[in-house]
Scaffold this motif. Sequence first.
Motif, PDB file in Angstrom:
ATOM      1  N   ASP A  54       0.853  -1.206   0.000  1.00  0.00           N
ATOM      2  CA  ASP A  54       0.000   0.000   0.000  1.00  0.00           C
ATOM      3  C   ASP A  54       0.881   1.245   0.000  1.00  0.00           C
ATOM      4  OD1 ASP A  54      -2.026  -1.754   0.218  1.00  0.00           O
ATOM      5  OD2 ASP A  54      -2.593  -1.248   2.282  1.00  0.00           O
ATOM      6  N   VAL A  55       1.994   1.146   0.743  1.00  0.00           N
ATOM      7  CA  VAL A  55       2.921   2.280   0.811  1.00  0.00           C
ATOM      8  C   VAL A  55       3.547   2.513  -0.571  1.00  0.00           C
ATOM      9  CG1 VAL A  55       5.085   3.103   1.851  1.00  0.00           C
ATOM     10  CG2 VAL A  55       3.399   1.905   3.254  1.00  0.00           C
ATOM     11  N   VAL A  56       3.980   1.409  -1.204  1.00  0.00           N
ATOM     12  CA  VAL A  56       4.605   1.518  -2.533  1.00  0.00           C
ATOM     13  C   VAL A  56       3.593   2.123  -3.515  1.00  0.00           C
ATOM     14  CG1 VAL A  56       5.552   0.192  -4.482  1.00  0.00           C
ATOM     15  CG2 VAL A  56       6.179  -0.426  -2.135  1.00  0.00           C
ATOM     16  N   LYS A  57       2.373   1.598  -3.480  1.00  0.00           N
ATOM     17  CA  LYS A  57       1.363   2.048  -4.445  1.00  0.00           C
ATOM     18  C   LYS A  57       1.018   3.531  -4.238  1.00  0.00           C
ATOM     19  CE  LYS A  57      -2.254  -0.178  -6.916  1.00  0.00           C
ATOM     20  NZ  LYS A  57      -3.628   0.200  -6.745  1.00  0.00           N
ATOM     21  N   GLY A  58       0.872   3.914  -2.970  1.00  0.00           N
ATOM     22  CA  GLY A  58       0.551   5.318  -2.673  1.00  0.00           C
ATOM     23  C   GLY A  58       1.646   6.255  -3.165  1.00  0.00           C
ATOM     24  N   PHE A  59       2.876   5.838  -2.983  1.00  0.00           N
ATOM     25  CA  PHE A  59       4.044   6.631  -3.410  1.00  0.00           C
ATOM     26  C   PHE A  59       4.002   6.815  -4.927  1.00  0.00           C
ATOM     27  CE2 PHE A  59       8.659   6.937  -4.402  1.00  0.00           C
ATOM     28  CZ  PHE A  59       9.072   7.893  -3.481  1.00  0.00           C
ATOM     29  N   ARG A  60       3.684   5.726  -5.619  1.00  0.00           N
ATOM     30  CA  ARG A  60       3.651   5.795  -7.089  1.00  0.00           C
ATOM     31  C   ARG A  60       2.449   6.615  -7.573  1.00  0.00           C
ATOM     32  NH1 ARG A  60       7.355   1.865  -9.139  1.00  0.00           N
ATOM     33  NH2 ARG A  60       8.793   1.629  -7.412  1.00  0.00           N
ATOM     34  N   GLU A  61       1.298   6.420  -6.907  1.00  0.00           N
ATOM     35  CA  GLU A  61       0.100   7.150  -7.358  1.00  0.00           C
ATOM     36  C   GLU A  61       0.297   8.659  -7.231  1.00  0.00           C
ATOM     37  OE1 GLU A  61      -3.154   3.651  -6.492  1.00  0.00           O
ATOM     38  OE2 GLU A  61      -2.980   5.306  -5.070  1.00  0.00           O
ATOM     39  N   LEU A  62       1.038   9.070  -6.214  1.00  0.00           N
ATOM     40  CA  LEU A  62       1.314  10.511  -6.065  1.00  0.00           C
ATOM     41  C   LEU A  62       2.385  10.982  -7.044  1.00  0.00           C
ATOM     42  CD1 LEU A  62       1.294  10.835  -2.168  1.00  0.00           C
ATOM     43  CD2 LEU A  62      -0.292  11.943  -3.743  1.00  0.00           C
ATOM     44  N   GLY A  63       3.001  10.041  -7.752  1.00  0.00           N
ATOM     45  CA  GLY A  63       4.044  10.401  -8.730  1.00  0.00           C
ATOM     46  C   GLY A  63       5.367  10.773  -8.077  1.00  0.00           C
ATOM     47  N   LEU A  64       5.537  10.406  -6.803  1.00  0.00           N
ATOM     48  CA  LEU A  64       6.759  10.828  -6.098  1.00  0.00           C
ATOM     49  C   LEU A  64       7.997  10.150  -6.671  1.00  0.00           C
ATOM     50  CD1 LEU A  64       5.419  10.893  -2.413  1.00  0.00           C
ATOM     51  CD2 LEU A  64       5.582  12.764  -4.063  1.00  0.00           C
ATOM     52  N   HIS A  65       7.797   9.017  -7.353  1.00  0.00           N
ATOM     53  CA  HIS A  65       8.948   8.300  -7.932  1.00  0.00           C
ATOM     54  C   HIS A  65       9.523   9.012  -9.160  1.00  0.00           C
ATOM     55  CE1 HIS A  65       5.574   7.098 -10.345  1.00  0.00           C
ATOM     56  NE2 HIS A  65       6.284   6.318 -11.141  1.00  0.00           N
ATOM     57  N   THR A  66       8.824  10.017  -9.669  1.00  0.00           N
ATOM     58  CA  THR A  66       9.288  10.674 -10.902  1.00  0.00           C
ATOM     59  C   THR A  66      10.023  11.994 -10.613  1.00  0.00           C
ATOM     60  OG1 THR A  66       7.275  11.977 -11.220  1.00  0.00           O
ATOM     61  CG2 THR A  66       7.274   9.737 -12.123  1.00  0.00           C
ATOM     62  N   MET A  67      10.192  12.309  -9.322  1.00  0.00           N
ATOM     63  CA  MET A  67      10.658  13.670  -8.995  1.00  0.00           C
ATOM     64  C   MET A  67      12.118  13.962  -9.304  1.00  0.00           C
ATOM     65  SD  MET A  67       8.362  14.996  -5.895  1.00  0.00           S
ATOM     66  CE  MET A  67       9.063  16.603  -6.044  1.00  0.00           C
ATOM     67  N   GLN A  68      12.909  12.897  -9.526  1.00  0.00           N
ATOM     68  CA  GLN A  68      14.339  13.128  -9.837  1.00  0.00           C
ATOM     69  C   GLN A  68      14.653  12.792 -11.295  1.00  0.00           C
ATOM     70  OE1 GLN A  68      16.471  14.089  -7.317  1.00  0.00           O
ATOM     71  NE2 GLN A  68      14.802  14.039  -5.849  1.00  0.00           N
ATOM     72  N   ILE A  69      13.630  12.509 -12.072  1.00  0.00           N
ATOM     73  CA  ILE A  69      13.869  12.086 -13.466  1.00  0.00           C
ATOM     74  C   ILE A  69      13.395  13.203 -14.404  1.00  0.00           C
ATOM     75  CG2 ILE A  69      13.206  10.377 -15.228  1.00  0.00           C
ATOM     76  CD1 ILE A  69      13.102   8.291 -12.997  1.00  0.00           C
ATOM     77  N   PRO A  70      14.236  13.605 -15.363  1.00  0.00           N
ATOM     78  CA  PRO A  70      13.854  14.727 -16.226  1.00  0.00           C
ATOM     79  C   PRO A  70      12.669  14.413 -17.149  1.00  0.00           C
ATOM     80  CG  PRO A  70      16.054  13.902 -16.781  1.00  0.00           C
ATOM     81  CD  PRO A  70      15.584  13.114 -15.612  1.00  0.00           C
ATOM     82  N   ARG A  71      12.056  15.484 -17.624  1.00  0.00           N
ATOM     83  CA  ARG A  71      10.861  15.362 -18.467  1.00  0.00           C
ATOM     84  C   ARG A  71      11.110  14.469 -19.688  1.00  0.00           C
ATOM     85  NH1 ARG A  71       5.964  18.030 -19.857  1.00  0.00           N
ATOM     86  NH2 ARG A  71       6.026  19.112 -17.888  1.00  0.00           N
ATOM     87  N   ALA A  72      12.318  14.546 -20.266  1.00  0.00           N
ATOM     88  CA  ALA A  72      12.623  13.753 -21.468  1.00  0.00           C
ATOM     89  C   ALA A  72      12.427  12.259 -21.203  1.00  0.00           C
ATOM     90  CB  ALA A  72      14.066  14.015 -21.898  1.00  0.00           C
ATOM     91  N   CYS A  73      12.526  11.840 -19.949  1.00  0.00           N
ATOM     92  CA  CYS A  73      12.314  10.421 -19.613  1.00  0.00           C
ATOM     93  C   CYS A  73      10.985  10.230 -18.882  1.00  0.00           C
ATOM     94  CB  CYS A  73      13.456   9.904 -18.749  1.00  0.00           C
ATOM     95  SG  CYS A  73      15.022   9.792 -19.596  1.00  0.00           S
ATOM     96  N   GLY A  74      10.117  11.227 -18.925  1.00  0.00           N
ATOM     97  CA  GLY A  74       8.782  11.061 -18.346  1.00  0.00           C
ATOM     98  C   GLY A  74       8.646  11.549 -16.923  1.00  0.00           C
TER      99      GLY A  74
END
Length: 406
Positions: A54-74
């Motif tokens: 649930d913790v993993v899913k919540g983190f992903r649903e908020l998009g927190l996993h994308t915060m260090q990756i540039p726009r060119a990679c999504g």
Amino acid sequence: MEYTEIDLNVSDETKSMLDQVRRYAMEVVRPAGIALDRLHDPADVIAGGSLLWDVVKGFRELGLHTMQIPRACGGVAYEHEPMAGILIAELLGYADAGLAISMGVSCLPFNMASLFPVPEMQQLARDFCEDREGRMIGCWAITEPDHGSDWSLGGADPKCGPSVKAVLKGDEYIVNGEKSSWVSNGSIATHAILHVSLDPSRGMQGQGLAIIPLDLPGISRGKPLDKMGQRPLNQGSLVFEDARIPRNCMVVPDPDFITATGGQGLATVNGGMAIVFAGLAKAAFDEAFRYSRERVQGGMPLCEHPTIRLKLMKMFSLMEAARANARRMALYNFVNPFAPSVVHAVAAKCLSTETATHVASEAMQIFGGYGLAKEFVIEKMYRDARASMIEDGVNEALALKATEYW
Ligand SMILES: Cc1cc2nc3c(=O)[nH]c(=O)nc-3n(C[C@H](O)[C@H](O)[C@H](O)COP(=O)(O)OP(=O)(O)OC[C@H]3O[C@@H](n4cnc5c(N)ncnc54)[C@H](O)[C@@H]3O)c2cc1C
């Protein structure tokens, strides 16, 4: 809690994002951390149906996993003001430090992949950004059963070099050796940043660095580690027996490059630790602050006794100093990614982890006997904080290494 929060000069957009993350942190992460901590068998932490997911899913649903990756990679790196990511990490550390580390580490191979202009690595980062389910999970495999602080201290002595070795044969590296059971997320990760020896004659200075999937033949895992603190953070070993790693996974095949850029890695990892454990220091303070208003002894609440008031004030001063220092260091290193200050990052890691441990210990003292009881979260916070002075490098070894970067 009921005291003034200073240093929060952030935009309304960031404030509303922080409100969302705070809800996730306190409604999903904190209760999951408490429940996972109580599980007797660490294998149950990672079992299907565990609250970890649930913790993993919540983190992903908020998009927190994308915060260090540039726009060119999504991803959305550099699209929020710098303080946003810093305050999010602090909030997650406040909720549960072990899970905050688990979520942070889960992103590392993909964040790193986005930095390499190699089509396979860019695609890996893109796939990760699209993963809202938690199918892709990262770990960072450095420590080995025979080499712990040797990694922090570095050096060219062949006796202190990595035991995991990679030898290039045609288009593949053949990898043999073992990464220790301390690898965070080691028991669930699908991908790893893997440190190997390419030139054993150069000790730690003969390293290469690969980003690899962990489902390749020849890679197996040990049992999840049973430990004292940060129990919700799953950890486990990785074993390599003639594992064949495609040549293009060795993203840094030149040991000189790793030696030259090692400071950036130290600054990034220590910076994250500093913020997360400043968050835990605040959580421990808040528990003591609240309890001191509820518990009556000597005919009045504990917080009205001058000795307790002084103790609380001392804890507050240390906790606020650690937070202010960690935020200031993280902000500087965020805007100077290619020349971060390693000395400030390590100093902040040591200050935050030592403050979290001290404040949690003092908080237990204020709780008296109840501080030792599982019923109250403070004993867990103390165990979680204590582990942090060893995590990602023993503080003494890190501090020694940092003096090379004055
Ligand atoms: C919660 C947690 C999470 C972790 N996550 C990860 C992870 O994700 N990936 C990973 O690879 N590792 C991880 N680690 C491992 C961590 O980096 C190591 O535990 C750490 O580097 C210390 O190594 P060690 O435990 O082998 O201790 P040792 O290196 O054996 O040190 C033992 C003691 O000896 C001292 N010492 C060691 N060498 C010297 C020396 N040359 N001179 C003087 N004194 C010395 C140390 O200061 C320490 O007090 C994690 C550890 C913890 C606790």
